[in-house]
Enzyme design. Sequence first.
Site, PDB file in Angstrom:
ATOM      1  N   ILE A 173       3.121  -5.255  -0.843  1.00  0.00           N
ATOM      2  CA  ILE A 173       3.757  -5.580   0.439  1.00  0.00           C
ATOM      3  C   ILE A 173       5.159  -6.153   0.223  1.00  0.00           C
ATOM      4  O   ILE A 173       6.079  -5.894   0.995  1.00  0.00           O
ATOM      5  CB  ILE A 173       2.891  -6.606   1.210  1.00  0.00           C
ATOM      6  N   TYR A 185      -3.293  -0.853  -1.028  1.00  0.00           N
ATOM      7  CA  TYR A 185      -2.169  -1.779  -1.239  1.00  0.00           C
ATOM      8  C   TYR A 185      -2.700  -3.191  -1.449  1.00  0.00           C
ATOM      9  O   TYR A 185      -3.835  -3.498  -1.114  1.00  0.00           O
ATOM     10  CB  TYR A 185      -1.204  -1.749  -0.039  1.00  0.00           C
ATOM     11  N   CYS A 186      -1.845  -4.036  -2.030  1.00  0.00           N
ATOM     12  CA  CYS A 186      -2.147  -5.471  -2.155  1.00  0.00           C
ATOM     13  C   CYS A 186      -0.824  -6.228  -2.066  1.00  0.00           C
ATOM     14  O   CYS A 186       0.181  -5.666  -1.661  1.00  0.00           O
ATOM     15  CB  CYS A 186      -2.906  -5.767  -3.448  1.00  0.00           C
ATOM     16  N   THR A 187      -0.814  -7.500  -2.457  1.00  0.00           N
ATOM     17  CA  THR A 187       0.376  -8.341  -2.271  1.00  0.00           C
ATOM     18  C   THR A 187       1.584  -7.844  -3.069  1.00  0.00           C
ATOM     19  O   THR A 187       2.651  -7.616  -2.518  1.00  0.00           O
ATOM     20  CB  THR A 187       0.072  -9.793  -2.715  1.00  0.00           C
TER      21      THR A 187
END
Length: 343
Positions: free
Chosen positions: A227, A198-200
């Site tokens: 996120i 995952y990332c932003t």
Amino acid sequence: MQLYNTLSAKEREALIEEAGLERLTISFYQYARIGNPSIFRNHLFIHWNELDVLGRIYVAHEGINAQLSVPAVNFKSFKAHLDSITFLENVRLNIAIEQDNKSFLKLKVKVREKIVADGLNDASFDVTNKGIHVDAKKFNELIEDSDTILVDMRNHYESEIGHFKNAITPDVDTFRDSLDIIEKDLADHKEDKKLVMYCTGGIRCEKASAYYKHKGFKNVYQLEGGIIEYTRQVNNLNLENKFLGKNFVFDHRRGERITDDVIAHCHQCGNPCDNHVNCANEACHLLFIQCDACAEAMNQCCSVECKDIHELPYEEQKRLRKGKVVSNKIFKKGRSEVLKYKK
Ligand SMILES: [Zn+2]
Ligand SMILES: [Zn+2]
């Protein structure tokens, strides 16, 4: 025809305050083939400037990556304009959890080589062979699975203030560094484990997942919309929120609170704190975590040296800065010998 900003950040700030209108902080990205990024860039600037849109947008032959502040009253027109562009029709818009009218103070649309500085040679692997996109519900299931390895694809200063429970959070300054470290650490599990990342907002995983598949990982998953979208879904669907703390964002807000957990510490005194600031000495500008008490004691600076400079008359500061390169702005985010409590 106006193709660039004419107002300073200060003038813009005053205008936003005067108008008193609600603004929305939005981000989106799309990989698409853009023949002439410069023409596309001008097209966007002209339309968005008219709608009083602000933000930082990167345009490249490979697509667009945009972070924006849009007046709520103009949102419909803005959306209609996006939908009029073939490859942006119904693009997923990540809407910030915490709003701030001053998240951006200028409209900067820049033509770049790439929309994310990922350091990858795209010709060396199939960038379209991505991982499986999962929503919040599926993601929650996956990360409880004992066969899953959960990896945070962001940099150290981002995961420091917030990350998913049990995630691997590489201590890296750049995306490129984390790709190599993770590949090395997980080399024995390319086939037997599920690699979930995952990332932003999802954009970094688009390339990372394809890269890992190219490197031989068999089961690669990525959190759709990152996120930001995860948080929206858990709130809307009343799912368990497995994120802890704050989501670091790349605008004036620096972070948005997802849960009440404070997992970081003030870099100067060690007390629990997850507020990022930039050192007030303009020649330094170091990004670090500082509590209110230290901010007051240090006049919002990272060191006594910076505090002394910051307290000089402005003209004297300018004279000292002349000819020096501010490397902290780019490379040394949150790392400095003077910060006792930075790991
Ligand atoms: Zn402190
Ligand atoms: Zn400093």
